[in-house]
Design an enzyme around this catalytic site. Structure first.
Site, mmCIF file in Angstrom:
data_model
loop_
_atom_site.group_PDB
_atom_site.id
_atom_site.type_symbol
_atom_site.label_atom_id
_atom_site.label_comp_id
_atom_site.label_asym_id
_atom_site.label_seq_id
_atom_site.Cartn_x
_atom_site.Cartn_y
_atom_site.Cartn_z
ATOM 1 N N THR A 1 -6.833 3.383 -3.851
ATOM 2 C CA THR A 1 -7.527 4.414 -3.090
ATOM 3 C C THR A 1 -6.810 5.739 -3.273
ATOM 4 O O THR A 1 -5.569 5.789 -3.232
ATOM 5 C CB THR A 1 -7.624 4.048 -1.593
ATOM 6 O OG1 THR A 1 -8.288 5.095 -0.890
ATOM 7 C CG2 THR A 1 -6.263 3.814 -0.970
ATOM 8 N N HIS B 1 2.464 -9.359 3.854
ATOM 9 C CA HIS B 1 3.837 -9.872 3.843
ATOM 10 C C HIS B 1 3.882 -11.402 3.909
ATOM 11 O O HIS B 1 4.944 -12.004 3.726
ATOM 12 C CB HIS B 1 4.614 -9.283 5.018
ATOM 13 C CG HIS B 1 6.077 -9.130 4.760
ATOM 14 N ND1 HIS B 1 6.714 -9.697 3.685
ATOM 15 C CD2 HIS B 1 7.056 -8.477 5.454
ATOM 16 C CE1 HIS B 1 8.010 -9.414 3.722
ATOM 17 N NE2 HIS B 1 8.235 -8.673 4.780
#
Length: 503
Positions: A422, A474
């Site tokens: 993005t 994560h």
């Protein structure tokens, strides 16, 4: 004869199991009436009748496995059989009035097309014609707005239009939203068919709850009467129940005093200089998915910066020759895509996704490129970016960007990305923390290029610098992998000759 079709089950769901049928062969059915419930490994789905008539055939029994698009059964359109009649299929058709049957055969249904692998419903937009208007074959009638794209529906034949699903209605693939008759007779008779579902709905105090809705209601201790229903015939959908469950402050008073729950939280009054506008389905989906992404993944963002001097010098040197030879301008995105693919090959966890207790590693590199449009943010996918040249990447991104802005993206172009880039820098963003595009494990944020003083070999120099941000899941990407990923992108961009040497 109308087919009862298995709807799309989701991007990663390829089959479902028949849970139960609510009707038997020979039973009368009404359009949008619940016929069969499907169970997948993720959700329960309801399949409704595509038309008024008689359930003529059941192709799969409870416990059978079906795939998207499979014909589950058939409904004989026309006058429904008596409520107590369990007439066999052969006797169902003669029971209909011959005149009505003639009108039904003369009328061509306007149906909602299949809207994509992961799109199970849409909203009817503004009709370009009114009931009773004469239309020509292939003339645009209406757009169905989904959470990804707008699907145009054109007239399947010449004739007089009758609308059975008004603007704003929620519809499913295969559903009949109108009909086109050769004369005005069928159009005049059609509104009568809508009266029956209205009476059936008003005569039922407790809406039908599917197994999926029952599960959400039971797990969250919800009162079904306090849930705002948006499904066919006033049914409560799973999305309705989940929305109610996500509002504990509103649901708690409802449990104590259901009768007073509705007026307890009325919509806020709009001031004289304010305007209330209903969110589009695309905007609702963007909001829901971004929140789901935050709630699902263990999101973390790491940052780095890159000196854009080498890329800018290379671009300035060859941009004219590049455009003349390839017919496309040389931008920055092709360099970032190349650097990203190289980093993904070295760190495959960033290109993976979690599926239950498994990790799916992807050996293909389909890069999503976020594009801002008037209707909202969309992320078309550049396929097989690892085998494309710089020119191929620029052409692909250019084509996707134009299609996004013109509203011409297909569903295939919006699905299956493995990683997203993005670029907030085109709007002047200096730094941001992008939100993951689930189920992807990483998203790279590009930002504005700013002339800043930096230390080079003990001296202060002014360089064009860009901050990079990597948001990652994560749960499967460790901090070391995330930091290394950004370092590799930095190395490739600051030394673009690495692309040529495959280093």
């Amino acid at each position: 004869m109308a087919d009862i079709l298995t709807p799309a089950l989701g991007e990663s769901v390829t089959e479902a199991t028949i849970a139960k049928w609510t009707k038997k062969v020979g039973d009368p059915v009404k359009r949008d009436e619940l016929l069969v419930e499907l169970e997948t490994d993720k959700v329960s789905l309801e399949v409704v009748s595509p038309a008024d008539g008689t359930l003529a055939e059941i192709a799969f029994d409870a416990g059978d496995t079906v795939t998207p698009g499979a014909v589950l059964g058939k409904v004989t359109e026309g006058a429904a059989a008596p409520a107590g009649g369990a007439a066999p299929k052969a006797e169902a058709e003669p029971a209909a009035d011959p005149a009505a049957k003639g009108d039904s055969e003369a009328a061509v249904p306007v149906q909602v097309p299949t809207m994509g692998e992961s799109v199970a419903e849409g909203s009817v937009g503004t009709w370009q014609k009114k009931s009773g208007d004469r239309v020509s074959k292939d003339e645009l009638l209406v757009e169905i707005e989904t959470d990804k794209v707008a699907v145009e529906i054109s007239a399947p034949a010449d004739g007089v239009l009758t609308i059975s699903a008004e603007a704003g209605s929620t519809v499913t693939p295969g559903q009949v939203i109108g009909q086109i008759a050769a004369s005005g007779e069928a159009a005049a008779a059609a509104p009568k068919a809508e009266a029956a579902p209205a009476r059936a709905s008003s005569g039922s105090d407790a809406p039908h709850l599917s197994p999926a809705v029952q599960r959400v209601v039971a797990e969250n201790n919800l009162d079904p009467k306090s849930i705002q229903a948006t499904g066919p015939k006033g049914n409560i959908t799973k999305a309705d129940a989940l929305k109610a469950a996500s509002q504990p402050q509103a649901s708690a008073p409802a449990a104590a005093a259901p009768a007073k729950a509705a007026p307890a939280a009325p919509p806020r009054e709009v001031g004289p200089r304010e305007e209330r506008v209903k969110m589009t389905r695309l905007r609702q989906t963007i909001a829901r998915r971004l929140k789901e992404s935050q709630n699902t993944a263990a999101q973390l963002t790491t940052f780095n910066e890159v000196d854009m001097s080498a890329i800018m010098a290379l671009r300035n040197r060859y941009k004219d020759a590049f455009e003349k030879h390839h017919g496309i301008k040389l931008g920055f995105m092709s360099f970032f895509v190349k650097a990203t693919v190289a980093a993904l090959k070295e760190l495959p966890a960033v290109n993976a996704e979690i599926d239950g207790t498994d990790i799916i590693y992807k050996n293909h590199y389909d890069i999503g490129v976020a594009v801002g449009t008037d209707k909202g943010l969309v992320v078309p996918v550049l396929r097989d970016a690892d085998v494309l040249s710089l020119a191929g990447i620029e052409k692909g991104i250019g084509d996707l960007g134009r299609a996004a802005r013109d509203g011409d993206l297909t569903l295939d172009q919006l699905q299956g990305g493995t990683f997203t880039i993005t670029n907030g820098g085109v709007y002047g963003s200096l730094m941001s923390t992008p939100i993951l595009n689930m189920p992807q494990a990483g998203i790279l944020g590009m930002h504005n290029i700013v002339q800043r003083p930096v230390a080079i070999d003990g001296k202060v120099e002014i360089r064009p610098m860009m901050y990079l941000a990597l948001s990652y899941d994560h749960r499967i990407v460790d901090g070391k992998e995330a930091v290394t990923f950004l370092v590799r992108i930095k190395e490739h961009l600051e030394d673009p000759q690495r692309f040529l040497l495959d280093l």
